[in-house]
Write an enzyme that holds these catalytic residues in place. Sequence first.
Site, PDB file in Angstrom:
ATOM      1  CB  CYS A  65      -8.004  11.137   4.851  1.00 56.68           C
ATOM      2  SG  CYS A  65      -8.186   9.810   3.649  1.00 56.68           S
ATOM      3  CG  HIS A  98     -21.906  -9.564   5.270  1.00 58.10           C
ATOM      4  ND1 HIS A  98     -22.432  -9.608   4.005  1.00 58.10           N
ATOM      5  CD2 HIS A  98     -22.951  -9.745   6.112  1.00 58.10           C
ATOM      6  CE1 HIS A  98     -23.741  -9.813   4.070  1.00 58.10           C
ATOM      7  NE2 HIS A  98     -24.081  -9.897   5.354  1.00 58.10           N
TER       8      HIS A  98
END
Length: 143
Positions: A65, A98
């Site tokens: 978006c 991570h």
Amino acid sequence: MTISIGNDHAGTDYKNEIISFLEKNKINVINHGTNTNDSVDYPDFVHPVAKDVEEAKVEFGIIICGSGNGASMTANKHQNVRCALCWTNEITKLARAHNDANILSIPARFTSMPQAIDMVKSFIATPFEGGRHQKRVEKIACK
């Protein structure tokens, strides 16, 4: 590999380029995005992507978006979704390595097309490191 993709009107051109890249690399795509530049409501196109990830119908999701924020917020309402808003390749790699991100949110108004394609490449190619990150990821979802 199958990837679910969704976008609002700000991300149509990016979605088309990303789909082209994915298909050239023999990656299946489920397209939930709008195909026009006419104004639409991003949740209508993001929820189906997040549902595909939530239900493990796909390996990853990509949402696009204008700022990436609304799309990311919407996707992260779903269980088992870890959507990362990324605007650089380094952030994208860290989100996968991570945080075990499974949806990439791209801000179309703040990244170039080549940056977006590079982020998609990194998102797909970067494995989750596990280890010390695993216990942190396990604490993300509300139970």
